[in-house]
Scaffold this active site. Structure first.
Site, PDB file in Angstrom:
ATOM      1  N   GLU A  78       4.663  -6.462 -14.676  1.00 18.64           N
ATOM      2  CA  GLU A  78       3.865  -7.691 -14.742  1.00 18.64           C
ATOM      3  C   GLU A  78       2.626  -7.498 -15.598  1.00 18.64           C
ATOM      4  O   GLU A  78       2.035  -6.413 -15.609  1.00 18.64           O
ATOM      5  CB  GLU A  78       3.416  -8.088 -13.329  1.00 18.64           C
ATOM      6  CG  GLU A  78       4.577  -8.382 -12.410  1.00 18.64           C
ATOM      7  CD  GLU A  78       4.189  -8.390 -10.939  1.00 18.64           C
ATOM      8  OE1 GLU A  78       4.770  -9.197 -10.206  1.00 18.64           O
ATOM      9  OE2 GLU A  78       3.336  -7.597 -10.516  1.00 18.64           O
ATOM     10  N   ASP A 249       5.365  -9.480  -2.265  1.00 18.97           N
ATOM     11  CA  ASP A 249       4.619  -9.858  -3.470  1.00 18.97           C
ATOM     12  C   ASP A 249       5.522 -10.114  -4.656  1.00 18.97           C
ATOM     13  O   ASP A 249       5.107  -9.985  -5.803  1.00 18.97           O
ATOM     14  CB  ASP A 249       3.564  -8.782  -3.802  1.00 18.97           C
ATOM     15  CG  ASP A 249       4.181  -7.418  -4.040  1.00 18.97           C
ATOM     16  OD1 ASP A 249       5.409  -7.295  -3.917  1.00 18.97           O
ATOM     17  OD2 ASP A 249       3.452  -6.475  -4.373  1.00 18.97           O
TER      18      ASP A 249
HETATM   19  P1  NAD Z   1       5.160   2.933  -1.188  1.00 23.58           P
HETATM   20  O1  NAD Z   1       6.558   2.885  -1.695  1.00 23.58           O
HETATM   21  O2  NAD Z   1       4.305   4.102  -1.527  1.00 23.58           O
HETATM   22  O3  NAD Z   1       5.171   2.815   0.415  1.00 23.58           O
HETATM   23  C1  NAD Z   1       5.938   1.879   1.100  1.00 23.58           C
HETATM   24  C2  NAD Z   1       6.248   2.445   2.482  1.00 23.58           C
HETATM   25  O4  NAD Z   1       6.932   1.435   3.240  1.00 23.58           O
HETATM   26  C3  NAD Z   1       7.203   3.655   2.441  1.00 23.58           C
HETATM   27  O5  NAD Z   1       6.603   4.745   3.105  1.00 23.58           O
HETATM   28  C4  NAD Z   1       8.450   3.160   3.177  1.00 23.58           C
HETATM   29  O6  NAD Z   1       9.092   4.178   3.936  1.00 23.58           O
HETATM   30  C5  NAD Z   1       7.872   2.079   4.068  1.00 23.58           C
HETATM   31  N1  NAD Z   1       8.811   1.071   4.547  1.00 23.58           N
HETATM   32  C6  NAD Z   1       9.759   0.403   3.844  1.00 23.58           C
HETATM   33  N2  NAD Z   1      10.376  -0.500   4.662  1.00 23.58           N
HETATM   34  C7  NAD Z   1       9.775  -0.402   5.879  1.00 23.58           C
HETATM   35  C8  NAD Z   1       9.953  -1.076   7.124  1.00 23.58           C
HETATM   36  N3  NAD Z   1      10.868  -2.034   7.270  1.00 23.58           N
HETATM   37  N4  NAD Z   1       9.172  -0.728   8.164  1.00 23.58           N
HETATM   38  C9  NAD Z   1       8.224   0.253   8.021  1.00 23.58           C
HETATM   39  N5  NAD Z   1       8.021   0.932   6.876  1.00 23.58           N
HETATM   40  C10 NAD Z   1       8.781   0.602   5.804  1.00 23.58           C
HETATM   41  O7  NAD Z   1       4.469   1.571  -1.670  1.00 23.58           O
HETATM   42  P2  NAD Z   1       2.903   1.222  -1.743  1.00 23.58           P
HETATM   43  O8  NAD Z   1       2.359   1.597  -3.066  1.00 23.58           O
HETATM   44  O9  NAD Z   1       2.231   1.725  -0.504  1.00 23.58           O
HETATM   45  O10 NAD Z   1       2.976  -0.360  -1.715  1.00 23.58           O
HETATM   46  C11 NAD Z   1       3.367  -1.026  -0.529  1.00 23.58           C
HETATM   47  C12 NAD Z   1       3.677  -2.460  -0.850  1.00 23.58           C
HETATM   48  O11 NAD Z   1       2.494  -3.146  -1.229  1.00 23.58           O
HETATM   49  C13 NAD Z   1       4.648  -2.640  -2.022  1.00 23.58           C
HETATM   50  O12 NAD Z   1       5.587  -3.630  -1.667  1.00 23.58           O
HETATM   51  C14 NAD Z   1       3.792  -3.098  -3.167  1.00 23.58           C
HETATM   52  O13 NAD Z   1       4.490  -3.914  -4.071  1.00 23.58           O
HETATM   53  C15 NAD Z   1       2.728  -3.875  -2.418  1.00 23.58           C
HETATM   54  N6  NAD Z   1       1.427  -3.987  -3.090  1.00 23.58           N
HETATM   55  C16 NAD Z   1       0.782  -5.170  -2.973  1.00 23.58           C
HETATM   56  C17 NAD Z   1      -0.479  -5.315  -3.530  1.00 23.58           C
HETATM   57  C18 NAD Z   1      -1.206  -6.601  -3.349  1.00 23.58           C
HETATM   58  O14 NAD Z   1      -2.234  -6.820  -3.995  1.00 23.58           O
HETATM   59  N7  NAD Z   1      -0.760  -7.472  -2.469  1.00 23.58           N
HETATM   60  C19 NAD Z   1      -1.075  -4.260  -4.234  1.00 23.58           C
HETATM   61  C20 NAD Z   1      -0.395  -3.048  -4.306  1.00 23.58           C
HETATM   62  C21 NAD Z   1       0.862  -2.906  -3.720  1.00 23.58           C
END
Ligand code: NAD
Length: 361
Positions: A78, A249
């Site tokens: 993005e 997101d």
């Molecule tokens: P990451 O991949 O490092 O961590 C995600 C974690 O979620 C992993 O440890 C995984 O095992 C766990 N997980 C997956 N499904 C699960 C479930 N059903 N129950 C419990 N745990 C589960 O990702 P990240 O960098 O920590 O990002 C997390 C999320 O936040 C992503 O989806 C990312 O796109 C989003 N994000 C949003 C923003 C925002 O501004 N809203 C900013 C950054 C990241």
């Protein structure tokens, strides 16, 4: 009408500093980590929260467009641009939930800040670390206005890269004392618990999501899965809870059961983007939502009652990244470490680009 014999160009409002013309500061991951460690992680999140709140207060000044996504089977890339008329910024960011299994980050990013009057970039910065910090800062800004004032316990589902930043932001700025962590991968829960040792937070590792939300006044969902998941089901959300939903997101990527949304008052960043990417993609396109900047400026109420369920349907918006880039830019001007990038061609005669190339030998 006679044609003008010469064209007078408007002078920049504030002339560029000589260094702005000589090189573009580049803040690498190494530099960013040094900057954040020198300021303190919690204090950095608090400073970014102030910046973001500041930008939310002057929201109408910003050119606001939904980010430009390029979707593929495994994720999304993005571009997130905005401008306040003085500066222009954009972030390049990806979201690839399958990356973790490959040993890569789910989210990586870098960004640029530029002067509007000259169009010259004044900063190129890593934004993977900065995104985690600004996302925590934005969550904190929302929770300041929406969460119960006496909240001390936060349930946190998803213990990946963003997790500890969220936990520390809520601890430092909002006084959260206990974090109840759950991840489908116990190794991730253990990693976050280990990293949060010695921060003053009481950390409880939970085997189930139900256990993680038990007794929590705030629940953060921060998982990565490229599907409509149900990280929280309706019966897991009691009256009075503030939900900070980070992970939903992208189109087809949500975390909350739809019934929760129907019981909640929903707050969003930029509705046009959130309706496509956020939890509310599950709702009718005209379902009422409140823009967070209106709450920050006092034009709309935040939390109004003890039993109200509030939901910050966070997707991440360009104005937050712009705020974060201006904070880094100020830090660089205050002497924070950076590299000098030879990014701009700078011939003595601006029209003699070709001559500069030829003279370079
Ligand atoms: P990451 O991949 O490092 O961590 C995600 C974690 O979620 C992993 O440890 C995984 O095992 C766990 N997980 C997956 N499904 C699960 C479930 N059903 N129950 C419990 N745990 C589960 O990702 P990240 O960098 O920590 O990002 C997390 C999320 O936040 C992503 O989806 C990312 O796109 C989003 N994000 C949003 C923003 C925002 O501004 N809203 C900013 C950054 C990241």
């Amino acid at each position: 009408m006679t044609a003008p014999t010469s064209v007078t160009l408007p002078a920049p409002v504030t002339p560029p500093e000589p260094s702005e013309l000589a090189y573009v500061p580049f803040v690498s991951v190494h530099d960013m980590m040094a900057l954040v460690r020198s300021r303190g992680i919690e204090r950095t999140i608090a400073a970014l929260a102030d910046r973001i709140e500041d930008c939310f207060r002057r929201w109408p000044d910003f050119h606001r467009v939904a980010r430009v996504p390029s979707h593929s089977r495994d994720g999304v890339i993005e571009l997130m641009p905005t401008s306040d008329g003085d500066h222009y910024g954009f972030k390049y960011v990806n979201g690839h939930p399958a990356n973790m299994a490959r040993g890569y980050q789910t989210v990586t990013a870098f960004g640029v800040l530029a002067r509007v009057d000259t169009g010259y970039p004044v900063l190129l910065s890593e934004m993977t670390v900065l995104t985690a910090l600004r996302t925590a800062a934005t969550s904190v800004v929302a929770a300041k206005h929406l969460a119960p004032k006496d909240a001390t316990v936060m349930g946190m589902i998803g213990a990946g890269a963003q997790c500890e930043f969220q936990a520390l932001g809520f601890h430092h700025v909002l006084g959260i004392r206990e974090i109840r962590l759950h991840d489908v991968d116990p190794a991730a829960t253990a990693k976050a618990a280990r990293n949060l040792q010695g921060t003053g937070l009481r950390v409880v590792e939970c085997a189930t999501p139900e256990d993680a939300v038990a007794g929590a006044q705030i629940v953060t969902t921060c998982t990565a899965d490229k599907r409509n998941a149900t990280v929280l089901s309706d019966n897991m959300v009691g009256a009075g809870v503030h939900l900070n939903a980070i992970g939903g997101d992208c189109p087809g990527k949500t975390e909350l059961a739809r019934d929760i949304l129907l019981r909640a008052d929903i707050f969003v960043e930029h509705p046009e983007q959130t309706r496509v990417e956020g939890e509310i993609q599950q709702l009718d396109p005209d379902h009422p939502v409140t823009e967070l900047w209106r709450v920050v400026t006092g034009q709309a109420p935040g939390r109004t009652g003890r039993d109200q369920i509030t939901l910050f349907d966070s997707v991440g918006f360009a104005v937050e990244d712009f705020a974060a880039l201006t904070w880094v830019h100020d830090a660089v001007r205050d002497g924070a470490a950076h590299e000098r990038l030879d990014l701009l061609a700078d011939p003595d005669d601006p029209r003699d680009l070709f001559g500069m190339l030829m003279r370079s030998g």
